[in-house]
Design a protein around this motif. Structure first.
Motif, PDB file in Angstrom:
ATOM      1  N   LEU A  23       0.844  -1.212  -0.060  1.00  0.00           N
ATOM      2  CA  LEU A  23       0.102   0.115  -0.049  1.00  0.00           C
ATOM      3  C   LEU A  23       0.861   1.409   0.170  1.00  0.00           C
ATOM      4  CD1 LEU A  23      -2.676   1.192   0.149  1.00  0.00           C
ATOM      5  CD2 LEU A  23      -2.498   1.180   2.937  1.00  0.00           C
ATOM      6  N   VAL A  24       1.045   1.888  -0.984  1.00  0.00           N
ATOM      7  CA  VAL A  24       1.929   2.783  -1.381  1.00  0.00           C
ATOM      8  C   VAL A  24       1.954   4.150  -0.423  1.00  0.00           C
ATOM      9  CG1 VAL A  24       2.870   4.605  -2.753  1.00  0.00           C
ATOM     10  CG2 VAL A  24       2.069   2.254  -3.825  1.00  0.00           C
ATOM     11  N   VAL A  25       0.660   4.575  -0.063  1.00  0.00           N
ATOM     12  CA  VAL A  25       0.387   5.580   0.961  1.00  0.00           C
ATOM     13  C   VAL A  25       0.314   4.923   2.360  1.00  0.00           C
ATOM     14  CG1 VAL A  25      -0.250   7.270  -0.724  1.00  0.00           C
ATOM     15  CG2 VAL A  25      -1.748   5.831   0.257  1.00  0.00           C
ATOM     16  N   ASN A  26       0.190   3.597   2.485  1.00  0.00           N
ATOM     17  CA  ASN A  26      -0.146   3.189   3.962  1.00  0.00           C
ATOM     18  C   ASN A  26      -1.177   3.780   4.556  1.00  0.00           C
ATOM     19  OD1 ASN A  26       0.241   1.513   5.977  1.00  0.00           O
ATOM     20  ND2 ASN A  26       1.701   2.808   7.243  1.00  0.00           N
ATOM     21  N   VAL A  27      -2.294   3.956   3.796  1.00  0.00           N
ATOM     22  CA  VAL A  27      -3.590   4.646   4.268  1.00  0.00           C
ATOM     23  C   VAL A  27      -3.556   6.155   4.770  1.00  0.00           C
ATOM     24  CG1 VAL A  27      -5.556   4.071   5.791  1.00  0.00           C
ATOM     25  CG2 VAL A  27      -3.896   2.444   5.330  1.00  0.00           C
ATOM     26  N   ILE A  28      -2.144   6.638   4.322  1.00  0.00           N
ATOM     27  CA  ILE A  28      -2.074   8.078   4.501  1.00  0.00           C
ATOM     28  C   ILE A  28      -2.081   9.021   3.470  1.00  0.00           C
ATOM     29  CG2 ILE A  28      -0.506   9.728   5.578  1.00  0.00           C
ATOM     30  CD1 ILE A  28       0.721   7.787   7.328  1.00  0.00           C
ATOM     31  N   LEU A  29      -2.920   9.683   3.356  1.00  0.00           N
ATOM     32  CA  LEU A  29      -3.164  10.665   2.297  1.00  0.00           C
ATOM     33  C   LEU A  29      -2.549  11.916   2.380  1.00  0.00           C
ATOM     34  CD1 LEU A  29      -6.897   9.518   2.022  1.00  0.00           C
ATOM     35  CD2 LEU A  29      -5.287   8.436   1.092  1.00  0.00           C
ATOM     36  N   LEU A  30      -1.410  12.255   1.802  1.00  0.00           N
ATOM     37  CA  LEU A  30      -1.087  13.498   1.981  1.00  0.00           C
ATOM     38  C   LEU A  30      -0.769  14.226   0.447  1.00  0.00           C
ATOM     39  CD1 LEU A  30       2.124  12.575   4.216  1.00  0.00           C
ATOM     40  CD2 LEU A  30      -0.137  13.632   4.781  1.00  0.00           C
ATOM     41  N   PHE A  31      -1.466  15.256   0.363  1.00  0.00           N
ATOM     42  CA  PHE A  31      -1.668  15.810  -0.947  1.00  0.00           C
ATOM     43  C   PHE A  31      -1.277  17.316  -1.081  1.00  0.00           C
ATOM     44  CE2 PHE A  31      -4.873  12.402   0.120  1.00  0.00           C
ATOM     45  CZ  PHE A  31      -4.584  11.557  -0.792  1.00  0.00           C
ATOM     46  N   VAL A  85      -4.248  17.901  14.430  1.00  0.00           N
ATOM     47  CA  VAL A  85      -5.232  17.516  14.855  1.00  0.00           C
ATOM     48  C   VAL A  85      -5.491  16.019  14.981  1.00  0.00           C
ATOM     49  CG1 VAL A  85      -8.023  17.418  14.934  1.00  0.00           C
ATOM     50  CG2 VAL A  85      -6.732  19.372  14.392  1.00  0.00           C
ATOM     51  N   GLN A  86      -5.626  14.956  16.038  1.00  0.00           N
ATOM     52  CA  GLN A  86      -5.746  13.915  16.128  1.00  0.00           C
ATOM     53  C   GLN A  86      -7.057  13.383  16.522  1.00  0.00           C
ATOM     54  OE1 GLN A  86      -2.686  12.188  18.670  1.00  0.00           O
ATOM     55  NE2 GLN A  86      -1.296  13.422  17.910  1.00  0.00           N
ATOM     56  N   PHE A  87      -7.510  12.001  16.028  1.00  0.00           N
ATOM     57  CA  PHE A  87      -8.790  11.516  16.166  1.00  0.00           C
ATOM     58  C   PHE A  87      -8.864  10.309  16.565  1.00  0.00           C
ATOM     59  CE2 PHE A  87     -12.290   8.902  14.513  1.00  0.00           C
ATOM     60  CZ  PHE A  87     -13.593   9.612  14.956  1.00  0.00           C
ATOM     61  N   LYS A 133      -5.269  18.248   0.306  1.00  0.00           N
ATOM     62  CA  LYS A 133      -5.769  18.074   1.585  1.00  0.00           C
ATOM     63  C   LYS A 133      -4.707  16.937   2.374  1.00  0.00           C
ATOM     64  CE  LYS A 133      -9.613  20.039   0.671  1.00  0.00           C
ATOM     65  NZ  LYS A 133      -9.635  21.317   1.403  1.00  0.00           N
ATOM     66  N   THR A 134      -4.194  17.375   3.728  1.00  0.00           N
ATOM     67  CA  THR A 134      -3.562  16.549   4.404  1.00  0.00           C
ATOM     68  C   THR A 134      -4.416  16.102   5.530  1.00  0.00           C
ATOM     69  OG1 THR A 134      -1.618  17.854   3.903  1.00  0.00           O
ATOM     70  CG2 THR A 134      -1.544  16.440   5.865  1.00  0.00           C
ATOM     71  N   ALA A 135      -4.854  14.530   5.374  1.00  0.00           N
ATOM     72  CA  ALA A 135      -5.779  14.006   6.441  1.00  0.00           C
ATOM     73  C   ALA A 135      -5.239  12.499   5.983  1.00  0.00           C
ATOM     74  CB  ALA A 135      -7.121  14.291   6.008  1.00  0.00           C
ATOM     75  N   THR A 159     -12.129  17.446   5.958  1.00  0.00           N
ATOM     76  CA  THR A 159     -11.717  16.356   5.223  1.00  0.00           C
ATOM     77  C   THR A 159     -11.873  15.004   6.151  1.00  0.00           C
ATOM     78  OG1 THR A 159     -10.916  17.748   3.808  1.00  0.00           O
ATOM     79  CG2 THR A 159     -10.278  15.386   3.549  1.00  0.00           C
ATOM     80  N   LEU A 160     -10.999  15.431   7.450  1.00  0.00           N
ATOM     81  CA  LEU A 160     -10.827  14.070   8.250  1.00  0.00           C
ATOM     82  C   LEU A 160     -12.322  13.488   8.683  1.00  0.00           C
ATOM     83  CD1 LEU A 160      -9.226  12.539  10.234  1.00  0.00           C
ATOM     84  CD2 LEU A 160      -9.242  14.395  11.714  1.00  0.00           C
ATOM     85  N   LEU A 161     -13.170  14.413   9.147  1.00  0.00           N
ATOM     86  CA  LEU A 161     -14.303  14.023   9.800  1.00  0.00           C
ATOM     87  C   LEU A 161     -15.257  13.496   8.613  1.00  0.00           C
ATOM     88  CD1 LEU A 161     -15.446  16.653  12.259  1.00  0.00           C
ATOM     89  CD2 LEU A 161     -14.151  14.403  12.469  1.00  0.00           C
TER      90      LEU A 161
END
Length: 478
Positions: A23-31, A85-87, A133-135, A159-161
């Motif tokens: 998984l190239v982005v390892n679930v992390i979406l940084l744009f 911000v952490q969720f 977006k960075t989420a 975007t996170l929510l």
């Protein structure tokens, strides 16, 4: 601080790591470029809810929002890490409520889901929709809980929510991506079956739990055959079907006034029901209370690997948890000095003592080291002697002082991050204690004595269940 659960065996954890690599982005979406966040919600009919109550808690500096759909959100402003911000959303259940026939599927679920994308978008299309977006979000299932975690920069909390909303309302499943992924897993199983670490982990699992334990499995072709696409969908929907059974936590650099509107729009709009779940005790016993076994393996490097473990039922407390950690740290100091400096010849050393809270209150001590085959019995004897010294009260005050100082230093460093405040809220609302109260940490650490360690070690060793497994050069008959 304190959930006890039967973790997936090490070989399963290791093999699953390949999924993260694929998984190239390892679930992390940084744009990096601007985009329209609302398009993420295409095909979703939002019916915003309301905040029905808002309660401030001075002791934690937090606010609890109760939403019209029954969800509770614990929020704390924290800007120790600016623009962060952490969720977290946590619910009891986890693997403990999974049927044996679905266990293999549940084990791989959290690593497989990111390959499917989210909402209307595949893993390939999702970055395009979220450009600028960075989420990030991820799901996780443990023995006793399921959870959704995430983080974002301040401007992208919306975007996170939205992503959290979709995990509950519109998760995505992709049959084509599933087929490709399973081929990668089959290929990797073949490669990993020849590695010595996998053979050691497999042998430990079967030695402690047997060859056919439904909860302690080897990650092999038989395991993978039990995974299916239809089961993935069913298990996901079962574990994440009711957001009101989750407890939500939001900590970070976002103002309450901004968050309130977003909660009503994206979290209070999630459909919920009144079903609440609780974990079950599905802990698995060892085959025998005392296990002593030599296992021959074909090892390229001339070394032996030793694994020693103890476990014992013991009442959980914050004090006992800290004493257990201190015991492990002091043993590590003594072993490091004696095994490496005085005798030499060790290639690796790991020692961990932990106090567990659920599903069973239990203390455990695990020791692992590699060494020259000629020194195996000498090192095992030395390990036993170091434990016996502590049970006899022979504890260097300098070792104890150093360990306690490290505890306090580590805590001081942790307090500088938003993640500490997240732990503060989770422990307060789910474990029932205030991390900031001196009586729950600082006073306990300062009060630890050599006598405490002696009594604790005695209680652990006396009538404990134990294993001693030695892997040495020999014919591998598997």
């Amino acid at each position: 601080m304190c959930c006890l659960y039967i973790k997936p065996t090490k070989n399963i954890q290791n093999i699953l790591s390949v999924l993260s690599f694929l998984l190239v982005v390892n679930v992390i979406l940084l744009f990096s470029v601007n985009g329209n966040a609302q398009t993420l919600m295409s095909g979703v009919n939002l019916d915003p809810g309301t905040i029905v109550s808002e309660n401030m808690l001075q002791v934690t500096g937090s606010t609890t929002f109760t939403l019209s759909n029954g969800i509770k959100v614990h929020y704390k402003f924290a800007d120790k890490n600016k623009n962060d911000v952490q969720f977290k959303a946590i619910s009891y259940g986890g693997f403990s409520l999974i049927k044996d026939c679905d266990f293999a599927t549940a084990q791989v679920l959290s690593k497989v889901m990111p390959f499917f994308g989210l909402g209307d978008y595949s893993k390939t299309d999702l970055p395009k929709i979220l450009a600028g977006k960075t989420a990030n979000t991820s799901i996780h299932i443990s023995n006793l809980t399921e959870s959704i975690s995430g983080s974002s920069i301040t401007k992208d909390v919306e975007t996170l929510l939205q992503m959290i909303h979709l995990h509950f309302v519109k998760p995505r499943f992709d049959a084509d991506a599933y087929q490709v992924l399973m081929k990668h897993i089959d290929n990797d199983i073949i490669k990993r079956s020849h590695t010595i670490n996998e053979k050691i982990n497999d042998s430990i699992t079967t030695t402690l739990y047997g060859n056919n334990n439904p909860k302690q499995r080897l990650f092999n072709h038989d395991f993978v055959k039990e995974v299916s696409y239809d089961k993935l969908k069913a298990v996901y929907k079962e574990r994440f079907n009711n957001a009101a059974d989750f407890e939500f936590f939001i900590v970070g650099d976002i103002q309450k006034s901004v968050l309130r509107t977003l909660l009503e729009q994206y979290i209070a709009s999630i459909p919920t029901n009144d079903v609440k779940e609780m974990w079950q005790d599905n802990s698995e016993p060892w085959l025998q209370d005392t296990i002593d076994k030599d296992i021959p393996l074909k090892i390229e490097v001339a070394k032996s690997s030793v694994r020693i473990g103890y476990k014992k039922a013991m009442a959980y407390s914050l004090k006992n948890e800290l004493i257990a950690k201190a015991l492990g740290d002091i043993l590590r100091l003594r072993f490091t000095e004696n095994l490496r400096e005085e005798v030499g010849g060790t290639y690796g050393l790991s020692i961990q003592a932990s106090m567990l809270k659920r599903p069973l209150e239990q203390v455990s001590l695990q020791i692992a080291f590699d060494c020259n085959p000629d020194n195996v019995q000498q090192f095992i004897s030395m390990a036993s002697q170091e434990i016996k010294k502590i049970t006899n009260g022979i504890i260097a005050q300098t070792d104890l002082d150093k360990t306690k100082a490290n505890f306090l230093k580590e805590r001081k460093l942790q307090e500088n991050y938003n993640s500490y405040d997240m732990s503060l809220l989770i422990n307060y609302f789910r474990e029932g204690y205030n991390m900031n109260a001196p009586k729950n940490f600082k006073d306990l650490v300062n009060a630890i004595t050599a006598k405490d360690l002696q009594s604790f070690a005695k209680a652990l060793i006396k009538d404990s269940k134990s294993y001693e497994i030695v892997f040495s050069e020999g014919v591998d008959d598997r």
